[in-house]
Design a protein around this motif. Structure first.
Motif, PDB file in Angstrom:
ATOM      1  N   ARG A   1      46.350  44.659  26.840  1.00 15.72           N
ATOM      2  CA  ARG A   1      45.701  44.538  28.018  1.00 15.72           C
ATOM      3  C   ARG A   1      44.594  43.488  28.141  1.00 15.72           C
ATOM      4  N   GLY A   2      43.923  43.282  29.382  1.00  9.50           N
ATOM      5  CA  GLY A   2      42.891  42.374  29.482  1.00  9.50           C
ATOM      6  C   GLY A   2      43.332  41.088  29.841  1.00  9.50           C
ATOM      7  N   ARG A   3      44.729  40.934  30.180  1.00 13.84           N
ATOM      8  CA  ARG A   3      45.039  39.461  30.479  1.00 13.84           C
ATOM      9  C   ARG A   3      45.286  39.243  32.143  1.00 13.84           C
ATOM     10  N   GLY A   4      45.316  40.462  32.789  1.00 13.05           N
ATOM     11  CA  GLY A   4      45.592  40.603  34.237  1.00 13.05           C
ATOM     12  C   GLY A   4      44.631  39.885  35.021  1.00 13.05           C
ATOM     13  N   LEU A   5      43.366  40.266  34.897  1.00 12.13           N
ATOM     14  CA  LEU A   5      42.129  39.639  35.623  1.00 12.13           C
ATOM     15  C   LEU A   5      41.981  38.045  34.978  1.00 12.13           C
ATOM     16  N   ARG A   6      42.175  37.779  33.786  1.00 12.00           N
ATOM     17  CA  ARG A   6      42.146  36.437  33.568  1.00 12.00           C
ATOM     18  C   ARG A   6      42.939  35.491  34.327  1.00 12.00           C
ATOM     19  N   VAL A   7      44.324  36.028  34.256  1.00 14.31           N
ATOM     20  CA  VAL A   7      45.151  35.184  35.341  1.00 14.31           C
ATOM     21  C   VAL A   7      44.788  35.141  36.604  1.00 14.31           C
ATOM     22  N   VAL A   8      44.312  36.100  37.123  1.00 16.17           N
ATOM     23  CA  VAL A   8      43.884  36.024  38.345  1.00 16.17           C
ATOM     24  C   VAL A   8      42.686  35.014  38.606  1.00 16.17           C
ATOM     25  N   SER A   9      41.814  35.202  37.933  1.00 17.52           N
ATOM     26  CA  SER A   9      40.518  34.246  37.662  1.00 17.52           C
ATOM     27  C   SER A   9      41.135  32.781  37.523  1.00 17.52           C
ATOM     28  N   THR A  10      41.915  32.515  36.795  1.00 17.10           N
ATOM     29  CA  THR A  10      42.450  31.128  36.531  1.00 17.10           C
ATOM     30  C   THR A  10      43.063  30.780  37.949  1.00 17.10           C
ATOM     31  N   LEU A  11      44.107  31.249  38.336  1.00 17.37           N
ATOM     32  CA  LEU A  11      45.048  30.967  39.545  1.00 17.37           C
ATOM     33  C   LEU A  11      44.293  31.149  40.940  1.00 17.37           C
ATOM     34  N   ALA A  12      43.320  32.027  41.219  1.00 17.47           N
ATOM     35  CA  ALA A  12      42.901  32.361  42.650  1.00 17.47           C
ATOM     36  C   ALA A  12      41.895  31.330  42.794  1.00 17.47           C
ATOM     37  N   ARG A  13      41.826  31.060  44.244  1.00 15.56           N
ATOM     38  CA  ARG A  13      40.579  30.166  44.855  1.00 15.56           C
ATOM     39  C   ARG A  13      39.198  31.256  44.542  1.00 15.56           C
ATOM     40  N   GLU A  14      39.277  32.291  44.964  1.00 12.72           N
ATOM     41  CA  GLU A  14      38.038  33.385  44.782  1.00 12.72           C
ATOM     42  C   GLU A  14      38.873  34.521  44.522  1.00 12.72           C
ATOM     43  N   TRP A  15      38.061  35.387  43.866  1.00 12.74           N
ATOM     44  CA  TRP A  15      38.427  36.806  43.740  1.00 12.74           C
ATOM     45  C   TRP A  15      37.240  37.844  43.455  1.00 12.74           C
ATOM     46  N   GLY A  16      37.210  39.096  43.674  1.00  8.92           N
ATOM     47  CA  GLY A  16      36.198  39.856  43.763  1.00  8.92           C
ATOM     48  C   GLY A  16      36.694  41.248  43.537  1.00  8.92           C
ATOM     49  N   THR A  17      35.656  42.246  43.386  1.00  9.66           N
ATOM     50  CA  THR A  17      35.964  43.608  43.483  1.00  9.66           C
ATOM     51  C   THR A  17      34.742  44.293  44.148  1.00  9.66           C
ATOM     52  N   SER A  18      35.081  45.514  44.848  1.00 12.31           N
ATOM     53  CA  SER A  18      34.019  46.325  45.450  1.00 12.31           C
ATOM     54  C   SER A  18      34.410  47.572  45.548  1.00 12.31           C
ATOM     55  N   ARG A  19      33.112  48.483  45.693  1.00 12.59           N
ATOM     56  CA  ARG A  19      33.662  49.955  46.004  1.00 12.59           C
ATOM     57  C   ARG A  19      33.794  50.110  47.364  1.00 12.59           C
ATOM     58  N   THR A  20      34.481  51.181  47.639  1.00 11.98           N
ATOM     59  CA  THR A  20      34.665  51.612  49.115  1.00 11.98           C
ATOM     60  C   THR A  20      34.247  53.141  48.980  1.00 11.98           C
ATOM     61  N   GLY A  21      34.430  53.677  50.193  1.00 13.00           N
ATOM     62  CA  GLY A  21      34.455  55.162  50.194  1.00 13.00           C
ATOM     63  C   GLY A  21      35.035  56.170  49.545  1.00 13.00           C
ATOM     64  N   THR A  22      36.317  55.578  49.330  1.00 15.92           N
ATOM     65  CA  THR A  22      37.401  56.454  48.464  1.00 15.92           C
ATOM     66  C   THR A  22      37.726  55.957  47.268  1.00 15.92           C
TER      67      THR A  22
END
Length: 812
Positions: A778-799
């Motif tokens: 585990r732990g490699r998915g966001l590392r791949v996203v961080s490497t290949l994406a121009r930008e990425w992020g997370t945020s909470r929603t109401g649900t």
């Protein structure tokens, strides 16, 4: 005009009349004007000269000046020496007529005038050193008509008035700055303007203005003092006792000299420091000493002072750079510009008097610059020979100090014809420099504080891109005009998930660094809470709580709006701020949005409400602070109406639209506050550019997600992004399916300026970027996203939460 037929001697004008017999202007008396050419012949003889000296113009023109102007006889003003003699105008004027005097002179004399009683005459002589046949300009006036009755007039200065008869007057007037070497450019320009506009010279009584040479009413006159000295010398040579009044001459001279220097210093003090602008102060200091005290003044300042940095530390050395910030002189225009241009920076070697001055902090006096010293000084000027400008001149170098630190120095030079600088001049120069140093230091400190404040202000204002998801943005900030350049107004635009953008405009009440610092804290807090995707009303509630914790010293207004380009909606909340303007694209009308006003941030304990407003593509939102619409003495409704009108005005671009608003509201006068303006054109995102899917909580859905993304990108003509997009979507969907509880996973693609991909689930725990070890599963998915994406992020929603990434679109 003088007429050739008028050969009779004109009658002497009565009191209160001018030279033509007409009533004279209050405070003005006609002058005799005589111009002498290089052959010693009179080339101009004014009507005033005819009346004063009793010689018609036709008899004067072309005659030797020595024959017409009685320059022989006893010294001017020495009535006791020869009570019945025809006293001449004195040796200074005689030497001028003979070509032996090359600096301005003035004096007083009693003359025998044909056809009437003896006249008491004041005179001025100005050598004309420029091109042309003229060599000497002589001005004279009847002193009997100038005696001030109430004793309030201390100085008399030549001016100019109407109806001159002066062949070539305009040509001579145009060259006055060149041919009056002891006048500054400003004084010459004043005389030139009056000659061309008005005509013949007159005298002006003034307590405040001076020309380079002006007779004194209150102190012993130069000619009288000189006569007493010569009489005392003759008495001593003959072995006779020296009369008491003659022996006191030295004391009179010293008193007169001290008084003259005190008057000069007081006058200079009144002319410098009229503002806290450093550049203007430098010019004032330079012009204050030319030509009264010196003929050339060059001002040099240390690099830190010019740059508006902190107080310079340490003793200067041979590596210290000195910036030439001003050069004022009485030479012909442009003579110094190429050799010693303003703005040049240079060090000074240790063997120069300049280095001695700046390291010792004391004035340095050089009675005459020798050939050897001139060569040594010129050696540091590459490919420029400064020797002709300085050799033979008297030089005084004075330090400009504040708090015992040398900020700069002034190089003062006198023409070889003028008396050399002496010890009294050294003392005068030191006092002058001390006063100038304090003024410059005040201007320096003000400039430094202004630079600090502006740097702080600039650092707190965001650099907003002109285009964000579904909208174009333009902004303006205007510093305060009356209460300081630093205030608490700000604007911002914050990128939110889902292609949305938050717009904010705020105003901390008050001005100065404290308000700016408070603004910076609130702006940072808004950015942080916007990133958490708090609803507008909740965001203002939290901001109010924060302001209460920071202290009750400041209040602030704030307008917060969230634009959803997909839903075509604005979500707004207001905390005591002026309402925004919405300009409709369809019919071009503008309106103030009716929002619940709310209380300012910092009041505490008050609710905030939010409203939703439907918008259409092309609508424009205008948000500003009250400094733009509020003017003292005017109802704010007038400014708001003008804002609505100017916002609706058609414009070629967003920048042009902002400029139209600024011009309409900023030219009414009376604005004192700073201004923040934000305008957004709400372009929206078309439904065809949005694709959405619902995915079941099944690990196999990752494969389906890759397939629908690949197909959609091919439909959009973005097949080149299919491979990285499939990989990143697969990682996010896998994580979402693994952590979701009950609700399906939502997948959305948005084509805009970038390709946006969002994956939403019902788990509230935000994922974090981890460092995976070789054996971890585990732990490699966001590392791949961080490497290949121009930008990425997370945020909470109401649900739950949303994880998103962006890819750069290929160039078309």
């Amino acid at each position: 005009m003088d007429r050739g037929s008028e050969r009779e001697t004109p009658p002497r004008p009565e009191a209160g009349q001018d030279a033509t017999g007409e009533p004279a202007e209050p405070g003005r008396v006609p002058l005799a004007v005589v111009v002498v050419d290089r052959d010693g012949l009179v080339s101009h003889w004014s009507r005033g000269a005819r009346r004063l000296f009793g010689v018609p113009k036709e008899e004067a023109i072309g005659r030797t000046a020595l024959d017409l102007l009685p320059v022989s006889g006893a010294l001017a003003g020495d009535r006791d020496a020869a009570p019945h003699a025809d006293d001449g105008l004195g040796p200074d004027l005689e030497s001028s007529l003979d070509g032996g005097l090359s600096y301005p002179a003035a004096g007083r004399a009693r003359l025998a005038v044909p056809g009437r009683e003896r006249a008491d005459v004041l005179w001025w002589a100005y050598p004309l050193v420029g091109p042309g046949p003229e060599r000497l300009l002589v001005l004279a006036a009847d002193a009997d008509g100038l005696r001030p009755g109430d004793g309030t007039i201390e100085r008399i200065a030549p001016g100019f008035a109407l109806h001159t008869d002066f062949p070539g007057a305009e040509d001579l007037a145009r060259r006055l700055p060149e041919i009056l070497p002891s006048m500054s450019v400003g004084e010459s320009a004043r005389i030139v303007g009056q000659i061309l506009e008005l005509g013949y010279p007159v005298l002006e009584f003034s307590q405040n203005e001076r020309v380079p040479v002006t007779p004194d009413w209150g102190v012993a006159r130069r000619a009288e003092r000189k006569a007493r000295r010569e009489r005392a010398a003759r008495a001593r040579a003959a072995g006779e006792p020296v009369p008491r009044e003659l022996g006191e001459d030295a004391e009179d001279l010293e008193y007169a000299a001290v008084r003259e220097r005190l008057e000069f210093l007081n006058e200079v003090s009144g002319r410098i420091g009229t503002s806290l602008d450093l550049s203007r102060t430098i010019v004032e200091v330079s012009r204050a000493v030319v030509p009264r005290f010196t003929d050339v003044a060059g001002t040099y300042l240390r690099e830190q002072v010019v740059a508006g940095e902190g107080f310079p530390e340490g003793v200067p050395d041979t590596t210290t750079l000195w910036h030439r910030v001003a050069v004022e002189h009485t030479d012909e225009p442009g003579r110094w510009d190429d050799v010693v241009p303003v703005g040049e920076a240079m060090p000074f070697p240790a063997h120069t008097p300049f280095f001695q001055c700046m390291t010792s902090g004391e004035p340095v006096l050089v009675p005459r610059i020798s050939e050897e010293m001139g060569h040594a000084i010129a050696a540091q000027f590459e490919k420029r020979d400064i020797r002709p400008l300085i050799t033979g001149r008297s030089m005084l170098v004075v330090p400009l100090k504040a708090r015992n630190v040398v900020l700069g120095f002034m190089i003062l030079l006198r023409h070889p014809e003028r008396p050399v600088f002496n010890d009294m001049d050294r003392v005068t120069g030191a006092e002058l420099a001390a006063r100038a140093g304090l003024v410059l230091d005040n201007a320096r400190m003000y400039t430094f504080q202004e630079n600090v404040a502006e740097t702080l202000q600039d650092s707190m204002l965001p650099h907003i891109p002109p285009r964000m998801a579904g909208c174009d943005i333009a902004t303006r900030y205007l510093p305060g005009t009356l209460l300081g350049r630093v205030g608490g107004d700000w604007f911002d635009a914050v990128k939110l998930h889902g292609g949305r953008t938050a717009f904010v405009v705020g105003d901390v009440m008050g001005h100065g660094l404290n308000s700016a610092a408070m603004m910076g804290q609130l702006r940072t807090a808004v950015q942080t809470m916007a990133g958490l995707d708090l609803p507008p009303a909740q965001l203002l509630r939290n901001l109010d709580d924060l302001a209460q914790r920071l202290g009750d010293t400041y209040l602030a207004t704030c307008l917060y709006a969230v634009y959803d380009p997909i839903a075509s909606e604005l979500h707004l909340a207001n905390a005591g701020h002026i309402p925004p303007v919405l300009v409709r694209a369809g019919d071009g009308r503008s309106e103030l949005l009716d929002l619940p006003t709310g209380a300012p941030i910092g009041v505490g304990g008050v609710p905030f409400e939010a409203v939703r407003v439907r918008v259409e593509p092309g609508d424009r939102l205008v948000m500003c602070t009250d400094g733009l619409v509020e003017v003292r003495g005017e109802d704010i409704g007038v400014g708001l109406a003008t804002l609505c009108e100017s916002a609706a005005h058609p414009a070629a671009s967003m920048d042009d639209a902002c400029d139209t608003i600024i011009r309409s509201l900023n030219t009414r006068g009376g604005r004192k506050d700073d201004v923040a303006l934000l305008m957004a054109r709400l372009n929206g995102i078309a439904p065809d550019d949005v694709a959405e899917w619902r995915l079941a909580l099944d690990p196999a859905e990752a494969g389906r997600a890759r397939a629908v993304v690949r197909e959609q990108l091919h439909d959009w003509g973005l097949a080149g992004l299919a491979a990285p997009a499939e990989l990143l979507v697969s990682e996010l969907v896998t994580n979402a399916v693994r952590h979701s509880h009950a609700r399906p996973v939502a997948l959305r693609l948005v084509r805009g300026d970038t390709l946006l991909c969002e994956v939403e689930d019902d788990d509230h725990e935000l994922p974090t970027l981890l460092s995976a070890r070789p054996l971890d599963d585990r732990g490699r998915g966001l590392r791949v996203v961080s490497t290949l994406a121009r930008e990425w992020g997370t945020s909470r929603t109401g649900t739950g939460k949303t994880v998103w990434f962006e890819l750069t679109l290929p160039r078309r």
